[in-house]
Design an enzyme around this catalytic site. Structure first.
Site, PDB file in Angstrom:
ATOM      1  N   GLY A 150      46.645  35.826  50.869  1.00 60.58           N
ATOM      2  CA  GLY A 150      46.183  34.896  51.669  1.00 60.58           C
ATOM      3  C   GLY A 150      47.348  34.099  52.119  1.00 60.58           C
ATOM      4  O   GLY A 150      48.657  34.256  51.445  1.00 60.58           O
ATOM      5  N   CYS A 151      47.316  33.249  53.199  1.00 60.08           N
ATOM      6  CA  CYS A 151      48.351  32.401  53.711  1.00 60.08           C
ATOM      7  C   CYS A 151      48.640  31.380  52.831  1.00 60.08           C
ATOM      8  O   CYS A 151      49.837  31.024  52.241  1.00 60.08           O
ATOM      9  CB  CYS A 151      47.998  31.964  55.018  1.00 60.08           C
ATOM     10  SG  CYS A 151      46.346  31.183  55.311  1.00 60.08           S
TER      11      CYS A 151
END
Length: 345
Positions: A150-151
């Site tokens: 994920g970011c």
């Protein structure tokens, strides 16, 4: 030449995969999968491709029929949507890079607790490799199922890994204050993400409950060798893209800022996409790039270290890292298609 399929090609992350692969010397996009835009030419959805990509988007059924024609499949779908197509692709010898959350967590129970969706492909969780190349490059190189991070986790794990690897912070003291541009919420229509709802404002969300929390803790625990718990608070800021993750921890050893900076430079020596700076990073200096900029300060008054990490949430936080992983998986130069820096101003 690698033949590539993309499912979820018309979301922000999927479009960024397309954008990067258009400039990749060893990749050929075979199909653009999209549920909402089936039959529509890609350049009518994103006008920046006018005159470049006239191919029409295909639905999931057609994408599955074309699995025999590709070497690698990028899946950029919401959580809970990747199970069936992942299993079908793997059964045909196609490598899978999932940009969603379905294979990031090793525990079926933890996934179902945080995402409120039944995991229908739990037998693949142990096999899936968490694709943060700077920490897992050897595993990435030999895998067939890649869970793209994920970011928020990408920015945060990279920021804290050197400290935890060297046991330099108290694991009960870690606080992460992170801020993201609106594109992190995806392209689907939502009142909360309308211009008038986010402009001239900043807000915290997912406080003590954001779904990236167990992902960050899982990977930091691997680095540290014991369970790590964090306090993680994300914020939405009125900009298109970018993440700034500010991480705090109480030090277990007295060190100066210069000594910690040297530790970071040694830890990431040779890493093309991680840049450790003397000052503090800004999202505008990484916007549109696959780079992570990092800065460190030691607060001797409180005996805390503060690490600030900046990435583009759609590139190093999603599509760029996915292509970086693809390059490693197929023995291509790791930076191929990704050797671009932010455009300024």
């Amino acid at each position: 030449m690698l033949n590539v399929g993309i499912i979820g090609a018309t979301g922000y992350a999927g479009e960024q995969v397309v954008w990067i692969l258009r400039n990749h010397s060893e990749a050929n996009i075979v199909f653009y999968g999209s549920h909402n835009y089936t039959g529509i030419p890609f350049n009518e959805i994103y006008g920046n491709y006018t005159g470049f990509i006239q191919d029409r988007c295909v639905d999931m059924e057609e994408a599955i029929r074309q699995l025999d024609n590709i070497d690698v499949l990028f899946i950029a779908l919401p959580h809970g949507k990747a199970f069936e197509v992942t299993e079908k692709a793997l059964s045909k010898g196609v490598k899978v890079i999932d940009l969603g959350a379905d294979y990031r967590l090793k525990s079926k129970e933890v996934y179902e607790q945080w995402y409120q969706v039944e995991h229908l492909s739990a037998q693949l969780l142990e096999e899936a490799v968490y694709g943060l190349p700077e920490l897992n490059r050897e595993k990435v190189a030999s895998c067939r199922l890649l869970a793209n991070p994920g970011c928020y986790p990408t920015a945060t794990i990279l920021a804290l890994a050197p400290l935890l690897k060297n046991k330099l912070i108290d694991t009960n003291s870690i606080i992460v204050d992170a801020k993201s541009g609106v594109s992190g919420a995806g392209r689907s229509a939502s009142i909360n993400n309308l211009f008038t709802e986010v402009n001239e404002s900043i807000k915290a969300y997912g406080v003590a409950s954001h779904r990236h929390t167990p992902e960050i803790e899982q990977e930091l625990s691997k680095v540290y060798g014991e369970d790590v718990l964090i306090s993680f608070t994300p914020h939405l800021v009125p900009m298109n893209r970018g993440i700034l993750s500010t991480c705090y921890g109480k030090m277990t050893k007295e060190m100066t800022t210069e000594e910690v900076l040297e530790l970071y430079r040694n830890f990431y020596a040779g890493e093309y996409f991680v840049k450790v700076a003397d000052g503090l990073p800004e999202t505008r200096w990484v916007r549109g790039s696959n780079l992570c900029h990092m800065g460190v300060k030691v607060d001797k008054r409180t005996n805390r270290v503060i690490v600030v990490s900046a990435i583009d949430n759609l590139v190093k936080g999603a599509a760029g890292q996915a292509v970086q992983n693809m390059n490693i998986m197929f023995g291509i130069k790791e930076t191929e298609g990704l050797e671009f820096i932010a455009m300024a101003p």
